[in-house]
Design a protein around this motif. Structure first.
Motif, mmCIF file in Angstrom:
data_model
loop_
_atom_site.group_PDB
_atom_site.id
_atom_site.type_symbol
_atom_site.label_atom_id
_atom_site.label_comp_id
_atom_site.label_asym_id
_atom_site.label_seq_id
_atom_site.Cartn_x
_atom_site.Cartn_y
_atom_site.Cartn_z
ATOM 1 N N LEU A 98 0.821 -1.207 0.000
ATOM 2 C CA LEU A 98 0.000 0.000 0.000
ATOM 3 C C LEU A 98 0.855 1.257 0.000
ATOM 4 O O LEU A 98 0.378 2.335 -0.353
ATOM 5 C CB LEU A 98 -0.930 0.000 1.230
ATOM 6 N N GLU A 99 2.103 1.112 0.416
ATOM 7 C CA GLU A 99 3.101 2.184 0.340
ATOM 8 C C GLU A 99 4.388 1.569 -0.217
ATOM 9 O O GLU A 99 4.715 0.427 0.110
ATOM 10 C CB GLU A 99 3.397 2.784 1.722
ATOM 11 N N PRO A 100 5.146 2.298 -1.049
ATOM 12 C CA PRO A 100 6.412 1.751 -1.554
ATOM 13 C C PRO A 100 7.533 1.942 -0.543
ATOM 14 O O PRO A 100 7.559 2.933 0.195
ATOM 15 C CB PRO A 100 6.668 2.595 -2.809
ATOM 16 N N PHE A 101 8.437 0.987 -0.471
ATOM 17 C CA PHE A 101 9.661 1.184 0.295
ATOM 18 C C PHE A 101 10.502 2.248 -0.402
ATOM 19 O O PHE A 101 10.553 2.308 -1.631
ATOM 20 C CB PHE A 101 10.480 -0.107 0.380
ATOM 21 N N THR A 102 11.181 3.068 0.367
ATOM 22 C CA THR A 102 12.102 4.045 -0.205
ATOM 23 C C THR A 102 13.407 3.368 -0.619
ATOM 24 O O THR A 102 13.994 3.689 -1.651
ATOM 25 C CB THR A 102 12.413 5.171 0.803
ATOM 26 N N GLU A 103 13.830 2.406 0.197
ATOM 27 C CA GLU A 103 15.048 1.636 -0.086
ATOM 28 C C GLU A 103 14.852 0.205 0.396
ATOM 29 O O GLU A 103 13.970 -0.076 1.202
ATOM 30 C CB GLU A 103 16.269 2.254 0.622
ATOM 31 N N GLY A 104 15.708 -0.705 -0.098
ATOM 32 C CA GLY A 104 15.727 -2.072 0.389
ATOM 33 C C GLY A 104 14.955 -3.041 -0.487
ATOM 34 O O GLY A 104 14.357 -2.666 -1.504
ATOM 35 N N THR A 105 14.963 -4.312 -0.085
ATOM 36 C CA THR A 105 14.295 -5.363 -0.839
ATOM 37 C C THR A 105 13.414 -6.200 0.077
ATOM 38 O O THR A 105 13.686 -6.358 1.263
ATOM 39 C CB THR A 105 15.306 -6.291 -1.534
ATOM 40 N N PHE A 106 12.366 -6.769 -0.510
ATOM 41 C CA PHE A 106 11.402 -7.599 0.194
ATOM 42 C C PHE A 106 11.201 -8.858 -0.633
ATOM 43 O O PHE A 106 10.786 -8.796 -1.793
ATOM 44 C CB PHE A 106 10.099 -6.820 0.376
ATOM 45 N N ILE A 107 11.502 -10.016 -0.038
ATOM 46 C CA ILE A 107 11.475 -11.293 -0.754
ATOM 47 C C ILE A 107 10.534 -12.258 -0.032
ATOM 48 O O ILE A 107 10.596 -12.403 1.195
ATOM 49 C CB ILE A 107 12.883 -11.905 -0.848
ATOM 50 N N ILE A 108 9.654 -12.911 -0.809
ATOM 51 C CA ILE A 108 8.770 -13.940 -0.284
ATOM 52 C C ILE A 108 9.020 -15.229 -1.048
ATOM 53 O O ILE A 108 8.862 -15.270 -2.279
ATOM 54 C CB ILE A 108 7.284 -13.539 -0.419
ATOM 55 N N ASP A 109 9.421 -16.256 -0.353
ATOM 56 C CA ASP A 109 9.653 -17.571 -0.965
ATOM 57 C C ASP A 109 10.536 -17.458 -2.205
ATOM 58 O O ASP A 109 10.200 -17.965 -3.279
ATOM 59 C CB ASP A 109 8.321 -18.235 -1.309
ATOM 60 N N GLN A 110 11.661 -16.753 -2.036
ATOM 61 C CA GLN A 110 12.698 -16.582 -3.057
ATOM 62 C C GLN A 110 12.267 -15.699 -4.230
ATOM 63 O O GLN A 110 12.999 -15.581 -5.213
ATOM 64 C CB GLN A 110 13.170 -17.947 -3.572
ATOM 65 N N GLN A 111 11.114 -15.066 -4.145
ATOM 66 C CA GLN A 111 10.669 -14.147 -5.195
ATOM 67 C C GLN A 111 10.670 -12.725 -4.654
ATOM 68 O O GLN A 111 10.050 -12.431 -3.636
ATOM 69 C CB GLN A 111 9.258 -14.496 -5.674
ATOM 70 N N GLU A 112 11.373 -11.823 -5.338
ATOM 71 C CA GLU A 112 11.374 -10.436 -4.900
ATOM 72 C C GLU A 112 10.048 -9.777 -5.274
ATOM 73 O O GLU A 112 9.616 -9.817 -6.430
ATOM 74 C CB GLU A 112 12.531 -9.648 -5.523
ATOM 75 N N VAL A 113 9.411 -9.176 -4.273
ATOM 76 C CA VAL A 113 8.107 -8.548 -4.492
ATOM 77 C C VAL A 113 8.160 -7.055 -4.192
ATOM 78 O O VAL A 113 7.110 -6.399 -4.135
ATOM 79 C CB VAL A 113 7.029 -9.232 -3.620
#
Length: 328
Positions: free
Chosen positions: A54-69
């Motif tokens: 609902l809001e974008p990250f300004t920096e960094g990465t978010f991964i779920i089950d080896q898939q970057e989302v």
């Protein structure tokens, strides 16, 4: 070592020049629950909104089950968010509310309603399928909200203080029930609250959040008994914080009406209140030298505003760990 199912790596969020949180990282394995607890305004809900898309990250990465989302829109992430209030559609039946999210997955109506019925049964609302939200209690509506979130089979479930509008007894029943459901279904979840007891009960791990940072992440018992710093110790409230480096668990404190023989680790206090819990008398003692109030069990029979001495054995004095992340 169990493989990470959820990886939040060096994430930050800013609005213009206002930093909400900075350089946050944590991991969860499949089926684990992380409780994030902290005072209002610390950035907990904004973090949840970023995880939901609902809001974008300004920096960094978010991964779920080896898939970057990290850059996926909210409706394309395998994530569901349960809000503080149920937010059900008032013109839809309970079954229609639960099945709503499936209508975007090109699933035929008959199959949607079959899945909705299964979830309604799981959340203990069999027989309520044709009722409308206004016919249900607050706890029942929150169960419907949870069922609706689970209908799309999310890989990550986010819960934003979902029990805050319920009364004390129902809140206790709901959190025990929800935790058991999540464990039975092996659902990975992040649970946000400002209630320390709720955080300890819900989470496999507790992350204490303040000023846009995790002050400590660890198993509930470890965070409670071995706080990383003075903020964590003060937040849980069951420690005498001597200074920025030293603390004493309240269960290690002794009260006496006369000055103890030892001269180290002794403070003069004033009795400010008496409470009874499970047949035990506990006194709330204000210690002016450290500007802190502690609650200590005693059978002394103290009177309001009476002077009392608070002491501790040197072996019970501890140093803060300053450990911010749990060991993997």
């Amino acid at each position: 070592m169990t493989a990470s199912f959820i990886t939040v790596n060096h994430t930050s969020k800013s609005f213009h020049n206002d930093t909400i949180f900075n350089d946050l990282s944590f991991t969860l394995s499949k089926g684990e629950i992380l409780s994030i607890v902290g005072p209002s305004g610390s950035g907990k809900t904004t973090l949840l909104r970023c995880l939901a898309g609902l809001e974008p990250f300004t920096e960094g990465t978010f991964i779920i089950d080896q898939q970057e989302v990290t850059n996926l829109d909210a409706n394309k992430r395998p994530v569901s968010l349960v809000f503080q209030h149920p937010l059900l559609f008032p013109h839809m039946t309970i079954a229609e509310n639960v099945a709503y999210g499936l209508s975007f997955q090109r699933i035929k109506k008959k199959e949607r309603m079959r899945r909705a019925q299964e979830l309604i049964n799981q959340v203990g609302l069999t027989g309520y399928e044709k009722k409308f939200p206004y016919e249900l209690s607050g706890g029942q509506q929150q169960r419907v909200s949870l069922a609706r979130s689970l209908a799309i089979s999310p890989q990550l479930l986010l819960l934003d203080e979902p029990f805050s509008s319920l009364d004390v007894r129902l809140r206790g029943e709901m959190r025990a029930w929800v935790r058991q459901l999540l464990k039975d279904q092996a659902i990975t979840a992040v649970f946000v609250t400002h209630d320390r007891e709720e955080a300890m009960e819900m989470g496999d791990y507790v992350g204490v959040f303040e000023n846009g940072q995790f002050q400590q992440i660890g198993e509930p018992e470890h965070v409670y008994h071995v706080p990383a710093n003075a903020f964590v110790a003060d937040f849980f409230g069951d420690h005498l914080i001597v200074d920025k480096e030293t603390y004493i668990p309240v269960q290690s404190l002794f009260l006496s009406k006369s000055t103890p023989h030892q001269t180290e680790w002794v403070w003069k206090g004033t009795m400010k209140n008496k409470v009874h819990i499970h047949g035990h008398s506990l006194y709330q003692i204000f210690i002016a030298d450290v500007n802190q109030q502690v609650t200590v069990s005693s059978s002394l029979g103290l009177q309001w505003d009476e002077t009392v001495y608070v002491s501790a054995h040197p072996d019970t004095v501890h140093t803060f760990t300053n450990l911010k992340q749990r060991n993997e």
